[in-house]
Design an enzyme around this catalytic site. Structure first.
Site, PDB file in Angstrom:
ATOM      1  N   LYS A 237      -1.781  -6.922   2.768  1.00 43.03           N
ATOM      2  CA  LYS A 237      -1.165  -7.637   3.631  1.00 43.03           C
ATOM      3  C   LYS A 237      -1.511  -8.842   3.830  1.00 43.03           C
ATOM      4  O   LYS A 237      -2.721  -9.281   3.355  1.00 43.03           O
ATOM      5  CB  LYS A 237      -1.255  -6.321   4.902  1.00 43.03           C
ATOM      6  CG  LYS A 237      -0.429  -5.200   4.757  1.00 43.03           C
ATOM      7  CD  LYS A 237      -0.935  -4.264   5.984  1.00 43.03           C
ATOM      8  CE  LYS A 237      -0.698  -2.860   6.263  1.00 43.03           C
ATOM      9  NZ  LYS A 237       1.491  -2.822   6.387  1.00 43.03           N
ATOM     10  N   ARG A 311       4.600   7.247   3.169  1.00 42.42           N
ATOM     11  CA  ARG A 311       5.486   7.948   2.375  1.00 42.42           C
ATOM     12  C   ARG A 311       4.783   8.856   1.143  1.00 42.42           C
ATOM     13  O   ARG A 311       5.312   9.861   1.150  1.00 42.42           O
ATOM     14  CB  ARG A 311       6.918   7.394   1.889  1.00 42.42           C
ATOM     15  CG  ARG A 311       6.654   6.259   1.299  1.00 42.42           C
ATOM     16  CD  ARG A 311       7.813   5.432   1.362  1.00 42.42           C
ATOM     17  NE  ARG A 311       7.125   4.292   2.187  1.00 42.42           N
ATOM     18  CZ  ARG A 311       8.307   3.802   2.389  1.00 42.42           C
ATOM     19  NH1 ARG A 311       9.632   3.341   1.250  1.00 42.42           N
ATOM     20  NH2 ARG A 311       8.350   2.842   4.081  1.00 42.42           N
TER      21      ARG A 311
END
Length: 459
Positions: A237, A311
């Site tokens: 990020k 996930r």
């Protein structure tokens, strides 16, 4: 949670909530000087405003508080910090439901995260209203404080081990069982995706597993995403994207918060809480783009983006949860920025494979002033995370419908016959409001607890 005062009414200052419509009638029933004081102060019962009225001895005799509605949860939430320090009581005493909501708002407005810096301000305190449901207030408030404290704690002081310690402490408080699988033992126990995401950190990944309640009761299972810090992995990020990533374990905090409420209430359920706890950081053994991971369910997953790690750890936990065929399965996760783009920070996205479950959750969210918004599990979008080399890709293509494709990915690990809901939550207040300070926040938690209580009753 701060202790509300239990004192004689004579030792407290009357606090009167009033709507704009109620103010004229209330003033008509008061001595003329009261109306004159209110008029001199310009008090019109606008929501969030107050008027301090003098007593016979010249001290503070009564406070009028403008509210949007008498039973608004947040009506009095700003008063603990804004009123002069002292002990207050609601006058007149409201009905049970109103007293409970106003008291909960007051207590949530008294929250302070003071682990690193103590507040010098003394907060105003409230006498417990006689009709308030004290148990309901304490359940919701202590669970919310737990969520806020966990989310607000920096990653340096809340890694996977510390999160597991918090879970153990909660389990011990209610005589629940807590098992933690750590490091390479995750491979032995067949949680390969949890291990893959967390193995790059020196703070070993783990699977936290709490069980509580009689085995004869309906099974209710909660799953929470416990990414204690998310750098994005090798798909790193930007620095701005990491500023709030200590909150990426907010889903785990929510699951523990609901568990606390369930156990405090003694609901007749067989509760299980599964929290995969990891750090998604970078080292030589970090999982890589285009790797293919095994999962507990047996499905293979190609890595399209290492920043879609939540996930991956959830899929192993959901597969284990689903294996027991629970009567209800709910997961919480700070999963996608797409949900925030669609709904903003205050409204969790709700996905469910059961229309009745979704409708009940929405209704409880409205009743508890803890709203949710349902988004569809739109099956045609499954093609967005197809892979040519594995059963699934963890990142959807095209840049569209990110919250939906993430939910569809999770759905792949849950049986169609298991009533399942997924809450994509932000777990954070970007700016402060009465009762909702800037920082970690519980969103959808009270709604989920209310659903569990309604469906399975009390012991």
């Amino acid at each position: 949670m701060p202790t509300l005062r239990v004192k004689a009414a004579a030792d407290t200052i009357p606090l009167t909530p009033l709507t704009k419509a109620e103010l004229p009638g209330w003033l008509e029933g008061q001595p003329k000087p009261v109306a004159q004081w209110a008029a001199a102060l310009g008090f019109k019962a606008e929501p969030g405003t107050t008027a301090a009225l003098p007593g016979p001895d010249g001290g503070l005799g009564r406070v009028l508080a403008g509210v949007p509605a008498k039973d608004d949860l947040w009506a009095l939430a700003g008063l603990p910090a804004s009123l002069p320090p002292g002990d207050y009581r609601l006058d007149p005493e409201p009905d049970r439901a109103t007293a409970t909501r106003l008291t909960l708002g007051w207590v949530l407005g008294s929250y302070r995260f003071d682990r690193y810096r103590k507040s010098e301000k003394t907060l105003a305190t409230l006498l417990w209203p006689k009709k308030a449901d004290r148990g309901a207030v304490e359940r919701a408030a202590t669970a919310t404080y737990l969520v806020r404290d966990l989310v607000n704690t920096p990653a340096a002081d809340l890694g996977p081990g510390e999160l597991a310690a918090a879970a153990r402490a909660l389990a011990m408080e209610f005589e629940a069982r807590c098992k933690v699988i750590v490091g390479d033992d995750l491979l032995v126990a067949n949680y390969p995706a949890v291990h893959a995401v967390g193995r790059a950190s020196p703070r070993e990944p783990r699977l936290i597993d709490i069980t509580w309640g009689s085995k004869d009761h309906p099974k209710v299972t909660l799953v929470g995403k416990g990414v204690c810090f998310d750098s994005g992995g090798l798909d790193i990020k930007p620095s701005s994207g990491m500023l709030t990533m200590k909150k990426d374990m907010g889903g785990a905090a929510h699951a523990l918060g609901v568990a606390r409420m369930v156990m405090m209430a003694g609901l007749p359920v067989r509760l299980r809480v599964l929290v995969p706890a990891v750090e998604n950081v970078i080292s030589g053994n970090a999982f890589k783009p285009m790797d293919v991971l095994k999962t507990r369910k047996g499905l293979s997953v190609e890595i399209g983006n290492t920043d879609a790690e939540g996930r991956l750890i959830l899929c192993d936990a959901l597969a284990e949860a689903d294996s027991e065929k629970p009567a209800l399965l709910i997961d919480f996760a700070t999963l996608t920025g797409a949900a925030r783009v669609a709904l903003g920070p205050e409204l969790p996205a709700l996905f469910a494979n059961d229309d009745k479950l979704a409708a009940d959750l929405l209704a409880q969210g409205e009743a508890e002033t803890d709203p949710l918004w349902r988004l569809p599990l739109w099956q045609p979008y499954r093609k967005m995370f197809e892979s040519k080399v594995a059963d699934l890709n963890n990142a959807g293509t095209g840049g569209f419908a990110g919250a939906i494709t993430a939910a569809l990915f999770l759905e792949s690990f849950v049986s169609k016959t298991t009533p399942w809901a997924h809450l994509d939550v932000y777990a954070w207040n970007g700016s402060g409001k009465p009762g909702r300070p800037e920082g970690g926040e519980a969103l959808g938690m009270r709604a989920v607890y209310a659903l569990i209580e309604k469906r399975f009753g009390r012991g």
